[in-house]
Design a protein around this motif. Sequence first.
Motif: not given
Length: 218
Positions: A143, A141, A198, A191-195, A129, A132
């Motif tokens: 993921y 960041k 991946y 979970c993957q942060a929006a920014d 986390d 996030t």
Amino acid sequence: MGYNIAIDGPAGAGKSTIAKRVAKEKGYIYVDTGAMYRALAIHFLKKNILPEETEKITDACKDADVSIGYVDGLQQVYLNGENVTSQLREEAVGNMASVSSALPKVREQLLELQRTLAREKDVVMDGRDIGTNILPDADVKVYLTASVLTRAKRRYAELKEKGIACDLEQIAHDIEERDWRDMNRETAPLCQAADAVYVDSSDMTIEEVVETIIHLCK
Ligand code: DC
């Protein structure tokens, strides 16, 4: 404020290998937050608490102090002043950490330690986390993930090399279970942060993943 690189992802995605390499190339400090949850898990196990004894775990947090230091660039974790680094990777410790890290009190206990490190130093911090919740303003960041089969095969090879008997299907099953727990807990689920960028490392070499992350740093 230090320069902060946050790497989140499921168990066995290669986060620590990659984060260590990126930290070395950039001259930053590598912060393994999973090790902090594992240190707290050792505290609970020492008190003979079982993973399902939620109230006892929450209560036991009050006399646990986790801190970290570095010896030859390697992170050392201290529990109430004792260096517990060599015990962190034990199976029972991993199981306890996986269950107890879902509890709000356990997460609260480590939040300030993680944020303070990132405030004071340039860090590559890995966990579940970080992008996030812990460092929402991190400079980079990522993921980082890989397929269940890839992660199971990596773990299988690791155990085989250590001469530990294991079964690929069982490992894959354990990985799926741990993923489910990490992604479905109420507090700070994985979970993957929006920014976050991946990165699926299933068909990538370590060097390729490291390069990808270095390129993201300005
Ligand atoms: O990455 P690891 O296997 O050492 O982590 C041990 C456990 O701690 C894992 O089950 C998930 C949990 N964890 C967490 O909830 N949040 C983090 N930032 C790091 C680890």
